[in-house]
Scaffold this motif. Sequence first.
Motif, PDB file in Angstrom:
ATOM      1  N   GLY A 144       0.798  -1.217   0.000  1.00 55.01           N
ATOM      2  CA  GLY A 144       0.000   0.000   0.000  1.00 55.01           C
ATOM      3  C   GLY A 144       0.830   1.266   0.000  1.00 55.01           C
ATOM      4  N   PHE A 145       0.214   2.346  -0.469  1.00 57.63           N
ATOM      5  CA  PHE A 145       0.958   3.588  -0.662  1.00 57.63           C
ATOM      6  C   PHE A 145       1.455   4.192   0.644  1.00 57.63           C
ATOM      7  CE2 PHE A 145      -3.075   5.470   0.353  1.00 57.63           C
ATOM      8  CZ  PHE A 145      -2.783   6.705   0.898  1.00 57.63           C
ATOM      9  N   ILE A 146       0.771   3.953   1.764  1.00 57.37           N
ATOM     10  CA  ILE A 146       1.229   4.526   3.033  1.00 57.37           C
ATOM     11  C   ILE A 146       2.622   4.005   3.379  1.00 57.37           C
ATOM     12  CG2 ILE A 146       0.797   4.596   5.520  1.00 57.37           C
ATOM     13  CD1 ILE A 146      -2.205   4.727   4.852  1.00 57.37           C
ATOM     14  N   GLU A 147       2.856   2.724   3.125  1.00 58.25           N
ATOM     15  CA  GLU A 147       4.183   2.147   3.369  1.00 58.25           C
ATOM     16  C   GLU A 147       5.186   2.581   2.299  1.00 58.25           C
ATOM     17  OE1 GLU A 147       5.269   0.496   6.068  1.00 58.25           O
ATOM     18  OE2 GLU A 147       3.261   0.969   6.845  1.00 58.25           O
ATOM     19  N   TYR A 148       4.756   2.580   1.043  1.00 63.04           N
ATOM     20  CA  TYR A 148       5.675   2.907  -0.054  1.00 63.04           C
ATOM     21  C   TYR A 148       6.128   4.360  -0.015  1.00 63.04           C
ATOM     22  CZ  TYR A 148       4.258  -1.596  -2.002  1.00 63.04           C
ATOM     23  OH  TYR A 148       4.018  -2.931  -2.196  1.00 63.04           O
ATOM     24  N   GLN A 149       5.273   5.265   0.420  1.00 63.69           N
ATOM     25  CA  GLN A 149       5.681   6.664   0.450  1.00 63.69           C
ATOM     26  C   GLN A 149       6.722   6.942   1.534  1.00 63.69           C
ATOM     27  OE1 GLN A 149       2.098   8.934   0.830  1.00 63.69           O
ATOM     28  NE2 GLN A 149       1.776   8.423   2.971  1.00 63.69           N
ATOM     29  N   LYS A 150       6.944   5.996   2.429  1.00 62.53           N
ATOM     30  CA  LYS A 150       7.997   6.121   3.444  1.00 62.53           C
ATOM     31  C   LYS A 150       9.361   5.709   2.905  1.00 62.53           C
ATOM     32  CE  LYS A 150       4.785   4.841   7.152  1.00 62.53           C
ATOM     33  NZ  LYS A 150       4.478   3.791   8.151  1.00 62.53           N
ATOM     34  N   VAL A 151       9.392   5.036   1.746  1.00 58.15           N
ATOM     35  CA  VAL A 151      10.625   4.515   1.177  1.00 58.15           C
ATOM     36  C   VAL A 151      11.339   5.619   0.401  1.00 58.15           C
ATOM     37  CG1 VAL A 151      11.623   2.784  -0.370  1.00 58.15           C
ATOM     38  CG2 VAL A 151       9.632   2.201   1.041  1.00 58.15           C
ATOM     39  N   VAL A 152      12.592   5.858   0.736  1.00 61.07           N
ATOM     40  CA  VAL A 152      13.373   6.934   0.117  1.00 61.07           C
ATOM     41  C   VAL A 152      13.434   6.784  -1.400  1.00 61.07           C
ATOM     42  CG1 VAL A 152      15.663   7.995   0.017  1.00 61.07           C
ATOM     43  CG2 VAL A 152      14.731   7.253   2.212  1.00 61.07           C
ATOM     44  N   ASP A 153      13.524   5.558  -1.905  1.00 60.85           N
ATOM     45  CA  ASP A 153      13.601   5.333  -3.353  1.00 60.85           C
ATOM     46  C   ASP A 153      12.363   5.828  -4.099  1.00 60.85           C
ATOM     47  OD1 ASP A 153      16.080   4.186  -3.073  1.00 60.85           O
ATOM     48  OD2 ASP A 153      15.359   2.119  -3.229  1.00 60.85           O
ATOM     49  N   PHE A 154      11.289   6.062  -3.390  1.00 61.66           N
ATOM     50  CA  PHE A 154      10.047   6.495  -4.021  1.00 61.66           C
ATOM     51  C   PHE A 154       9.699   7.951  -3.702  1.00 61.66           C
ATOM     52  CE2 PHE A 154       9.056   1.799  -3.296  1.00 61.66           C
ATOM     53  CZ  PHE A 154       9.620   1.426  -4.504  1.00 61.66           C
ATOM     54  N   ASP A 155      10.672   8.722  -3.213  1.00 64.89           N
ATOM     55  CA  ASP A 155      10.444  10.137  -2.884  1.00 64.89           C
ATOM     56  C   ASP A 155       9.987  10.962  -4.076  1.00 64.89           C
ATOM     57  OD1 ASP A 155      11.023   9.900  -0.214  1.00 64.89           O
ATOM     58  OD2 ASP A 155      13.051  10.697  -0.369  1.00 64.89           O
ATOM     59  N   HIS A 156      10.369  10.572  -5.272  1.00 65.23           N
ATOM     60  CA  HIS A 156      10.056  11.337  -6.480  1.00 65.23           C
ATOM     61  C   HIS A 156       8.613  11.148  -6.967  1.00 65.23           C
ATOM     62  CE1 HIS A 156      11.056   7.327  -7.874  1.00 65.23           C
ATOM     63  NE2 HIS A 156      10.420   7.597  -8.999  1.00 65.23           N
ATOM     64  N   ILE A 157       7.871  10.247  -6.358  1.00 58.88           N
ATOM     65  CA  ILE A 157       6.507   9.945  -6.796  1.00 58.88           C
ATOM     66  C   ILE A 157       5.574  11.100  -6.434  1.00 58.88           C
ATOM     67  CG2 ILE A 157       4.551   8.377  -6.488  1.00 58.88           C
ATOM     68  CD1 ILE A 157       6.968   7.263  -8.087  1.00 58.88           C
ATOM     69  N   ASP A 158       4.789  11.539  -7.425  1.00 57.40           N
ATOM     70  CA  ASP A 158       3.864  12.657  -7.218  1.00 57.40           C
ATOM     71  C   ASP A 158       2.506  12.214  -6.698  1.00 57.40           C
ATOM     72  OD1 ASP A 158       5.596  14.787  -8.183  1.00 57.40           O
ATOM     73  OD2 ASP A 158       5.356  13.879 -10.162  1.00 57.40           O
ATOM     74  N   THR A 159       2.055  11.034  -7.104  1.00 56.07           N
ATOM     75  CA  THR A 159       0.762  10.530  -6.640  1.00 56.07           C
ATOM     76  C   THR A 159       0.759   9.005  -6.716  1.00 56.07           C
ATOM     77  OG1 THR A 159      -1.636  10.865  -6.784  1.00 56.07           O
ATOM     78  CG2 THR A 159      -0.459  10.551  -8.866  1.00 56.07           C
ATOM     79  N   TRP A 160      -0.172   8.404  -6.006  1.00 58.66           N
ATOM     80  CA  TRP A 160      -0.301   6.945  -5.968  1.00 58.66           C
ATOM     81  C   TRP A 160      -1.682   6.550  -6.447  1.00 58.66           C
ATOM     82  CZ3 TRP A 160       3.908   4.059  -4.843  1.00 58.66           C
ATOM     83  CH2 TRP A 160       4.978   4.704  -4.217  1.00 58.66           C
ATOM     84  N   LEU A 161      -1.747   5.481  -7.223  1.00 64.11           N
ATOM     85  CA  LEU A 161      -3.002   4.934  -7.740  1.00 64.11           C
ATOM     86  C   LEU A 161      -3.122   3.470  -7.360  1.00 64.11           C
ATOM     87  CD1 LEU A 161      -2.681   6.133 -11.443  1.00 64.11           C
ATOM     88  CD2 LEU A 161      -3.884   7.311  -9.610  1.00 64.11           C
ATOM     89  N   LEU A 162      -4.333   2.947  -7.426  1.00 65.24           N
ATOM     90  CA  LEU A 162      -4.561   1.513  -7.303  1.00 65.24           C
ATOM     91  C   LEU A 162      -5.055   1.012  -8.647  1.00 65.24           C
ATOM     92  CD1 LEU A 162      -6.328   1.109  -3.855  1.00 65.24           C
ATOM     93  CD2 LEU A 162      -4.038   0.378  -4.478  1.00 65.24           C
ATOM     94  N   ILE A 163      -4.404  -0.018  -9.163  1.00 70.29           N
ATOM     95  CA  ILE A 163      -4.781  -0.619 -10.434  1.00 70.29           C
ATOM     96  C   ILE A 163      -5.137  -2.082 -10.167  1.00 70.29           C
ATOM     97  CG2 ILE A 163      -3.979  -1.294 -12.737  1.00 70.29           C
ATOM     98  CD1 ILE A 163      -4.260   1.691 -12.575  1.00 70.29           C
ATOM     99  N   ASP A 164      -6.315  -2.492 -10.613  1.00 69.89           N
ATOM    100  CA  ASP A 164      -6.768  -3.865 -10.438  1.00 69.89           C
ATOM    101  C   ASP A 164      -6.368  -4.684 -11.658  1.00 69.89           C
ATOM    102  OD1 ASP A 164      -8.002  -6.058  -9.304  1.00 69.89           O
ATOM    103  OD2 ASP A 164     -10.018  -5.463  -9.907  1.00 69.89           O
ATOM    104  N   VAL A 165      -5.605  -5.748 -11.426  1.00 74.03           N
ATOM    105  CA  VAL A 165      -5.138  -6.610 -12.509  1.00 74.03           C
ATOM    106  C   VAL A 165      -5.542  -8.045 -12.188  1.00 74.03           C
ATOM    107  CG1 VAL A 165      -3.106  -7.461 -13.752  1.00 74.03           C
ATOM    108  CG2 VAL A 165      -3.192  -5.083 -12.994  1.00 74.03           C
ATOM    109  N   ASP A 166      -6.166  -8.692 -13.145  1.00 72.58           N
ATOM    110  CA  ASP A 166      -6.546 -10.097 -12.989  1.00 72.58           C
ATOM    111  C   ASP A 166      -5.284 -10.946 -13.099  1.00 72.58           C
ATOM    112  OD1 ASP A 166      -7.625 -12.624 -12.978  1.00 72.58           O
ATOM    113  OD2 ASP A 166      -8.686 -12.403 -14.879  1.00 72.58           O
TER     114      ASP A 166
END
Length: 145
Positions: free
Chosen positions: A70-92
């Motif tokens: 989930g984005f709450i955990e990922y936004q804490k990761v330094v490697d993902f600091d450059h991300i402007d927004t987070w989405l959820l994509i459903d994939v079968d």
Amino acid sequence: MLFTVGVEYPKNDNEAYGMIVPALFNEQYSCFSAADSVELIPEMVKDAITTILADMLESGFDVMSIQDNGFIEYQKVVDFDHIDTWLLIDVDVSEYMGKKQRINISLPSYLINRIDTKVGASGGRYRDRSHFLAVASQHELSASS
């Protein structure tokens, strides 16, 4: 399966939207994609996800071990600091879970009717009753992990 997708906005007209899928990052794999417009983001990232999943399956990687934090955990990761927004994509991901097997189950009529109604009203999210049950089972099993 719902995948959290990080989106980096283009900085100028010559750049595309950049997308990453952190759940598909490990020692061997990383999942990136790009799209020229916002409308193309879902299509392009789904293509990237299915391509990585197919490669993982072919190389013997346990696709069932993939977990999205989930984005709450990922936004804490330094490697993902450059991300402007987070989405959820459903994939079968059912086709990456191994060979399908036919089973015989018994359910109360009212439950079968509710499932069929949900499938019919899903706008194509669920292909049929079996697909609905597979998605529901996967959700329940993921929640209990």
